[in-house]
Design an enzyme around this catalytic site. Structure first.
Site, PDB file in Angstrom:
ATOM      1  N   ASP A 129      -8.237  -2.849  35.003  1.00  0.00           N
ATOM      2  CA  ASP A 129      -9.230  -3.932  34.734  1.00  0.00           C
ATOM      3  C   ASP A 129      -8.432  -4.960  33.953  1.00  0.00           C
ATOM      4  O   ASP A 129      -7.538  -4.938  33.131  1.00  0.00           O
ATOM      5  CB  ASP A 129     -10.058  -3.372  33.857  1.00  0.00           C
ATOM      6  CG  ASP A 129     -11.494  -3.980  33.480  1.00  0.00           C
ATOM      7  OD1 ASP A 129     -12.440  -3.583  33.753  1.00  0.00           O
ATOM      8  OD2 ASP A 129     -11.350  -5.155  32.973  1.00  0.00           O
TER       9      ASP A 129
ATOM     10  N   ASN B 223     -21.674   1.686  35.685  1.00  0.00           N
ATOM     11  CA  ASN B 223     -22.871   0.997  35.140  1.00  0.00           C
ATOM     12  C   ASN B 223     -23.802   0.835  36.422  1.00  0.00           C
ATOM     13  O   ASN B 223     -23.202   0.252  37.310  1.00  0.00           O
ATOM     14  CB  ASN B 223     -22.560  -0.444  34.240  1.00  0.00           C
ATOM     15  CG  ASN B 223     -21.772  -0.020  33.143  1.00  0.00           C
ATOM     16  OD1 ASN B 223     -21.994   0.818  32.345  1.00  0.00           O
ATOM     17  ND2 ASN B 223     -20.537  -0.801  32.953  1.00  0.00           N
TER      18      ASN B 223
ATOM     19  N   GLN C 128     -23.932  -3.704  34.226  1.00  0.00           N
ATOM     20  CA  GLN C 128     -23.114  -3.849  35.454  1.00  0.00           C
ATOM     21  C   GLN C 128     -22.954  -5.589  35.514  1.00  0.00           C
ATOM     22  O   GLN C 128     -23.954  -6.383  35.455  1.00  0.00           O
ATOM     23  CB  GLN C 128     -23.758  -3.355  36.536  1.00  0.00           C
ATOM     24  CG  GLN C 128     -23.038  -3.551  37.884  1.00  0.00           C
ATOM     25  CD  GLN C 128     -23.654  -2.839  39.205  1.00  0.00           C
ATOM     26  OE1 GLN C 128     -24.825  -2.441  39.063  1.00  0.00           O
ATOM     27  NE2 GLN C 128     -22.710  -2.890  40.301  1.00  0.00           N
TER      28      GLN C 128
ATOM     29  N   HIS D 228     -18.433   0.686  40.952  1.00  0.00           N
ATOM     30  CA  HIS D 228     -17.022   0.850  40.578  1.00  0.00           C
ATOM     31  C   HIS D 228     -17.118   1.735  39.610  1.00  0.00           C
ATOM     32  O   HIS D 228     -18.245   1.770  38.715  1.00  0.00           O
ATOM     33  CB  HIS D 228     -16.121  -0.506  39.808  1.00  0.00           C
ATOM     34  CG  HIS D 228     -16.933  -1.446  39.213  1.00  0.00           C
ATOM     35  ND1 HIS D 228     -17.987  -2.036  39.523  1.00  0.00           N
ATOM     36  CD2 HIS D 228     -17.296  -1.363  37.571  1.00  0.00           C
ATOM     37  CE1 HIS D 228     -18.660  -2.812  38.458  1.00  0.00           C
ATOM     38  NE2 HIS D 228     -17.897  -2.295  37.426  1.00  0.00           N
TER      39      HIS D 228
ATOM     40  N   HIS E  97     -15.287   3.042  35.815  1.00  0.00           N
ATOM     41  CA  HIS E  97     -14.212   2.948  34.806  1.00  0.00           C
ATOM     42  C   HIS E  97     -13.616   4.094  34.492  1.00  0.00           C
ATOM     43  O   HIS E  97     -14.165   5.107  34.372  1.00  0.00           O
ATOM     44  CB  HIS E  97     -14.963   2.289  33.788  1.00  0.00           C
ATOM     45  CG  HIS E  97     -15.613   0.756  33.834  1.00  0.00           C
ATOM     46  ND1 HIS E  97     -15.099  -0.397  33.451  1.00  0.00           N
ATOM     47  CD2 HIS E  97     -16.889   0.777  34.320  1.00  0.00           C
ATOM     48  CE1 HIS E  97     -15.762  -1.272  33.602  1.00  0.00           C
ATOM     49  NE2 HIS E  97     -16.956  -0.997  34.058  1.00  0.00           N
TER      50      HIS E  97
END
Ligand code: AMP
Ligand code: ZN
Length: 138
Positions: free
Chosen positions: A32, A88, A95, A101, A103
């Site tokens: 990230d 999310n 989101q 995706h 995390h």
């Protein structure tokens, strides 16, 4: 299917370079760019799905195991003692990129608190009623 206007489609398929941790036929795992902690990674499917409700069956069956694999590697190599898998769905849930995706957030001893909430109160009748409400949508 890919969406050429979607940044995560482009990253997942190698059109845009990224700090890649892992890649297979279905997923690319990248770091990230705004890490919540050292090693914060994102699991990106190579196909475009807006959120978990749209996620294809193959991807859904594989993503959790991959999260565990990446988290275990982080514990071995980064010195974290735990990790959060966070995912999310929707603006109200936080989101910001509308390509599914997950995390993987490494957690370190004495690290700051993340992914926490204050427990509320509900009586059993209320819980029953809410359970019925959700059931009606399944
Ligand atoms: P979410 O809020 O769950 O949609 O998370 C989106 C995450 O993607 C955030 O943590 C961002 O820091 C991260 N992010 C957005 N764009 C990029 C990018 N180009 N490369 C790496 N991470 C990104
Ligand atoms: Zn996409």
């Amino acid at each position: 299917m890919n969406d050429e206007n979607c940044i995560f489609c482009r990253i997942a398929n190698g059109v845009i370079p990224s700090a890649t941790v892992y890649e297979d036929e279905w997923f690319r795992v990248i770091l990230d760019m705004g890490p919540a902690s050292k090693g914060h990674a994102l699991i990106l499917p190579k196909e475009h799905f807006r959120d978990v409700c749209e996620l294809g069956e193959i991807y859904a069956s594989k993503v959790l195991q991959l999260g565990g694999k990446i988290g275990a590697a982080m514990k071995k190599t980064l010195g974290c003692t735990g990790f959060n898998l966070v995912q999310n769905n929707g603006v109200s849930a936080g989101q910001t990129v509308f390509h599914f995706h997950m995390h993987v957030i490494p957690r370190y001893e004495h690290g700051k608190t993340m992914v926490a909430w204050e427990p509320g109160h509900a009586d059993p009748e209320e819980l029953k009623a809410v359970a019925e409400q959700i059931k009606a949508g399944l």
